[in-house]
Design a protein around this motif. Sequence first.
Motif, PDB file in Angstrom:
ATOM      1  N   LEU A 128      33.957  80.692 114.401  1.00  0.00           N
ATOM      2  CA  LEU A 128      34.468  81.039 115.453  1.00  0.00           C
ATOM      3  C   LEU A 128      35.576  82.324 115.915  1.00  0.00           C
ATOM      4  CD1 LEU A 128      34.797  77.281 115.741  1.00  0.00           C
ATOM      5  CD2 LEU A 128      32.957  78.721 116.726  1.00  0.00           C
ATOM      6  N   TYR A 129      36.521  83.008 114.804  1.00  0.00           N
ATOM      7  CA  TYR A 129      36.921  83.203 114.801  1.00  0.00           C
ATOM      8  C   TYR A 129      36.726  84.952 115.555  1.00  0.00           C
ATOM      9  CZ  TYR A 129      36.914  87.376 111.782  1.00  0.00           C
ATOM     10  OH  TYR A 129      35.615  88.073 110.587  1.00  0.00           O
ATOM     11  N   PHE A 130      34.993  85.727 115.287  1.00  0.00           N
ATOM     12  CA  PHE A 130      34.444  86.855 115.392  1.00  0.00           C
ATOM     13  C   PHE A 130      33.918  86.736 116.203  1.00  0.00           C
ATOM     14  CE2 PHE A 130      31.196  89.460 115.229  1.00  0.00           C
ATOM     15  CZ  PHE A 130      31.984  90.400 115.047  1.00  0.00           C
ATOM     16  N   ASP A 168      30.002  79.063 120.385  1.00  0.00           N
ATOM     17  CA  ASP A 168      29.231  78.550 119.788  1.00  0.00           C
ATOM     18  C   ASP A 168      29.238  77.570 118.275  1.00  0.00           C
ATOM     19  OD1 ASP A 168      26.466  77.104 119.352  1.00  0.00           O
ATOM     20  OD2 ASP A 168      24.923  79.077 119.112  1.00  0.00           O
ATOM     21  N   ARG A 169      29.675  76.594 117.595  1.00  0.00           N
ATOM     22  CA  ARG A 169      29.727  75.691 117.267  1.00  0.00           C
ATOM     23  C   ARG A 169      28.855  75.709 116.392  1.00  0.00           C
ATOM     24  NH1 ARG A 169      35.045  74.257 118.270  1.00  0.00           N
ATOM     25  NH2 ARG A 169      36.057  74.277 120.410  1.00  0.00           N
ATOM     26  N   SER A 170      27.323  75.551 116.634  1.00  0.00           N
ATOM     27  CA  SER A 170      26.691  75.483 115.862  1.00  0.00           C
ATOM     28  C   SER A 170      26.382  76.557 115.344  1.00  0.00           C
ATOM     29  CB  SER A 170      25.224  74.700 116.551  1.00  0.00           C
ATOM     30  OG  SER A 170      24.730  75.774 117.837  1.00  0.00           O
ATOM     31  N   SER A 171      26.571  77.488 115.328  1.00  0.00           N
ATOM     32  CA  SER A 171      25.964  79.308 115.236  1.00  0.00           C
ATOM     33  C   SER A 171      26.703  79.404 113.874  1.00  0.00           C
ATOM     34  CB  SER A 171      26.712  80.280 116.782  1.00  0.00           C
ATOM     35  OG  SER A 171      26.722  81.497 115.438  1.00  0.00           O
ATOM     36  N   PRO A 172      25.766  80.282 112.785  1.00  0.00           N
ATOM     37  CA  PRO A 172      26.898  80.583 111.921  1.00  0.00           C
ATOM     38  C   PRO A 172      27.398  81.547 111.964  1.00  0.00           C
ATOM     39  CG  PRO A 172      24.275  81.721 112.057  1.00  0.00           C
ATOM     40  CD  PRO A 172      24.500  80.773 113.147  1.00  0.00           C
TER      41      PRO A 172
END
Length: 247
Positions: free
Chosen positions: A18-20, A11-15
């Motif tokens: 991305l790696y996590f 989810d690229r909108s998530s805080p």
Amino acid sequence: MPPLAELIRVDRSSPIPLYFQVAERLEGLIISGELAAGARLDNEVSLAGELGLSRPTMRQAIQHLVDKGLLVRKRGVGTQVVHSRVRRQVELTSLHDDLVRDHRRPRTEVLRLARVGAGEEVASALQVPPGSLVWELERLRFADDEPLALLRNHLPVGLCALSEETLSRGGLYEELRGAGVQLGAAEQSIGARRASAAEARLLGEGRGVPLLTMRRTAYDVQGRPVERGDHLYRPSLYSFECTLLAR
């Protein structure tokens, strides 16, 4: 198994980094068994392309799981899934029983079983005169065919009859229970030290690597010491857990 791109969504909108997100999903696949122990992952470039991520992001996700002991990088082989770590509650239980409870396949190699005269330290722990005959046993415990722990124990000879055959099939506490010994409490300390060359060889580790240590003196319900254990564990595959309560 479907391609990872079908199993991992970011989810690229998530805080959440991305790696996590990727590492967390991969960890779930490993724990559930969808990514089995020994399974090989594609290289970072291929995985990054599949998931539409940058190579540094994918590298960070994999390194996160390497640090947690869920993946291992092997030269000439690539990145592989390893057996999940055994998480053991700090309770008066045997390692064999814990592995069975966690649906792991325990296997034991008995390296030594003998009656010996107790040295001062063992005699003090077992509350017997120095030189008294005690059982001395050393076992190599496997989980799913992976060497996990080196177990050294001493106990009074009068408690129960021991044999290599029975010890290779089950746990020491199982033998004690079968002889009518009721365990009541234990004193235990946990630490770490470097492996000797012989210990590292038995556990499949490099010489001098740090190992978890556990020293335990167990007592029966009458308060008599029945066992002294000095154990070594591979920290990449094993951890102790406990619950802390506020006072």
